[in-house]
Design a protein around this motif. Structure first.
Motif, PDB file in Angstrom:
ATOM      1  N   ARG A  67       0.829  -1.203   0.000  1.00 30.97           N
ATOM      2  CA  ARG A  67       0.000   0.000   0.000  1.00 30.97           C
ATOM      3  C   ARG A  67       0.871   1.265   0.000  1.00 30.97           C
ATOM      4  N   ALA A  68       1.955   1.210   0.770  1.00 28.38           N
ATOM      5  CA  ALA A  68       2.857   2.364   0.804  1.00 28.38           C
ATOM      6  C   ALA A  68       3.476   2.590  -0.573  1.00 28.38           C
ATOM      7  N   ASP A  70       2.132   1.854  -3.397  1.00 33.42           N
ATOM      8  CA  ASP A  70       1.071   2.414  -4.232  1.00 33.42           C
ATOM      9  C   ASP A  70       1.007   3.930  -4.061  1.00 33.42           C
ATOM     10  N   ASP A  71       1.106   4.384  -2.820  1.00 30.72           N
ATOM     11  CA  ASP A  71       1.084   5.829  -2.564  1.00 30.72           C
ATOM     12  C   ASP A  71       2.261   6.520  -3.240  1.00 30.72           C
ATOM     13  N   ARG A  72       3.426   5.901  -3.132  1.00 30.05           N
ATOM     14  CA  ARG A  72       4.627   6.524  -3.700  1.00 30.05           C
ATOM     15  C   ARG A  72       4.505   6.613  -5.218  1.00 30.05           C
ATOM     16  N   ALA A  74       1.687   6.783  -6.904  1.00 26.13           N
ATOM     17  CA  ALA A  74       0.664   7.790  -7.228  1.00 26.13           C
ATOM     18  C   ALA A  74       1.212   9.203  -7.125  1.00 26.13           C
ATOM     19  N   ALA A  75       2.261   9.379  -6.299  1.00 20.84           N
ATOM     20  CA  ALA A  75       2.812  10.721  -6.089  1.00 20.84           C
ATOM     21  C   ALA A  75       3.694  11.175  -7.245  1.00 20.84           C
ATOM     22  N   ILE A 123      -4.727  -1.955  -6.463  1.00 21.15           N
ATOM     23  CA  ILE A 123      -3.319  -1.589  -6.363  1.00 21.15           C
ATOM     24  C   ILE A 123      -2.534  -2.287  -7.473  1.00 21.15           C
TER      25      ILE A 123
END
Lengths: 182, 182
Positions: A67-68, A70-72, A74-75, A123
């Motif tokens: 999940r982390a 995925d955030d990176r 998306a950024a 994801i």
DNA sequence: CACTGATCTGACCGATCGGTCAGGTGCTGA
DNA sequence: TCAGCACCTGACCGATCGGTCAGATCAGTG
């Protein structure tokens, strides 16, 4: 017969991991796990609400890291940097959690249907898009899909390869195989 | 209710293929298949000795072609030509039989244990060695393994991609990714 | 001492699995 | 007309599954 210390929870987790890795989630019964621990099936279900809860707890750390990642991804605003972050992050994750990934042993499709893992499908889709360089070309998506599934499916088999060596081999493969983003 | 014509055998095969593709071999019961055909479970077992026999018959053509590919690879004396034959042959096979391969849906490991499919494991090992350029280097074997498993695992998902396009994409991927034989 | 809560057990439940079996049905050829 | 056969059914089997439950054991606490 009675276990004096209540570390059974952890023992059950370890035993379940071994059994899942050997015969898959579906192929492992609660009785199998209980037998390996040396307790009753009822004891297993005292420590865990149900069979799925065991798998969920085993996978939790890997899922959190995914999940982390995925955030990176998306950024990233540029497709090229998103692809780089996705490739390096995914290889890291695959190498580090190859034991956990091995537990799923090709039961990804079924297991992803379960509500606890539903968001992982999304994801995976974003990870795939990033690896494909956010391209809609079929060949780019095919390439990314083959690599993603291939790494997920096989990394558990390389338990005896050092982290570093496996990481380098997979990263080199991705760099060679992925289409460079125009 | 009674089926006038005895084409049930073929109908069972087709229904089983659909169900296996949807929920996997293990995840499909004889009752599921019977329900889809519109006959009784006993009728299914009248046409097939047991559940495994259905899968065996479904996979027979693909297995035959795989065996032929194995022979062609073994006939190559040079690692480079063996690698080329293996790559092209495997891609051909994966594209042509992607429907059948999809039936296994990640149950390769368990299903390969069964006696009917025991020899496929050896063929896979030789295919892997050929793709790795008969090299013992870990990175070469890792690369070949990821590609082999990735293609086998995913090709069933591209049912809507034309044969030609899928073939070209996979071959291009293999050419980029496989280590050239020195 | 009595009581409590955590841990664990064996017996049991309903559901489902792959597979068996005796028998029914309807076509075919003598 | 009737025996024989291919085809099919519903009822049933033992095994196994995930899960429940009442109660036994035991350490700690007042």
């Amino acid at each position: 017969m009675a276990r004096p210390t209540p570390q059974t929870h952890g023992e059950i987790l370890a035993a379940a991991a071994r059994r899942f890795a050997a015969t898959g989630y579906r192929g492992t019964s609660l009785q199998d796990i209980a037998g390996e621990v040396g307790c009753s099936k009822a004891a297993v279900l005292y420590h865990f609400a149900n069979k799925e809860a065991i798998l969920t707890e085993l996978m939790a750390p890997a899922i959190e890291v995914l999940r982390a990642l995925d955030d990176r991804i998306a950024a990233q605003s540029e497709p090229a940097s998103a692809q780089r972050v996705a490739a390096e992050g995914f290889v890291d994750l695959a190498v580090r959690f190859r034991g956990e990934i091995a537990l799923l042993r090709g039961e990804f499709p079924e297991l992803l249907q379960q509500p606890d893992f539903a968001h992982i499908q999304q994801i995976s889709e974003r990870l795939l898009a990033a690896l494909a360089g956010r391209s809609e070309r079929a060949s780019a998506r095919i390439t990314a899909f083959v690599l993603l599934a291939g790494i997920a499916e096989t990394c558990g088999e390389f338990a005896d390869v050092p982290d570093e060596e496996l990481r380098d081999a997979l990263l080199a493969l991705l760099r060679r195989a992925l289409a460079p983003v125009h």
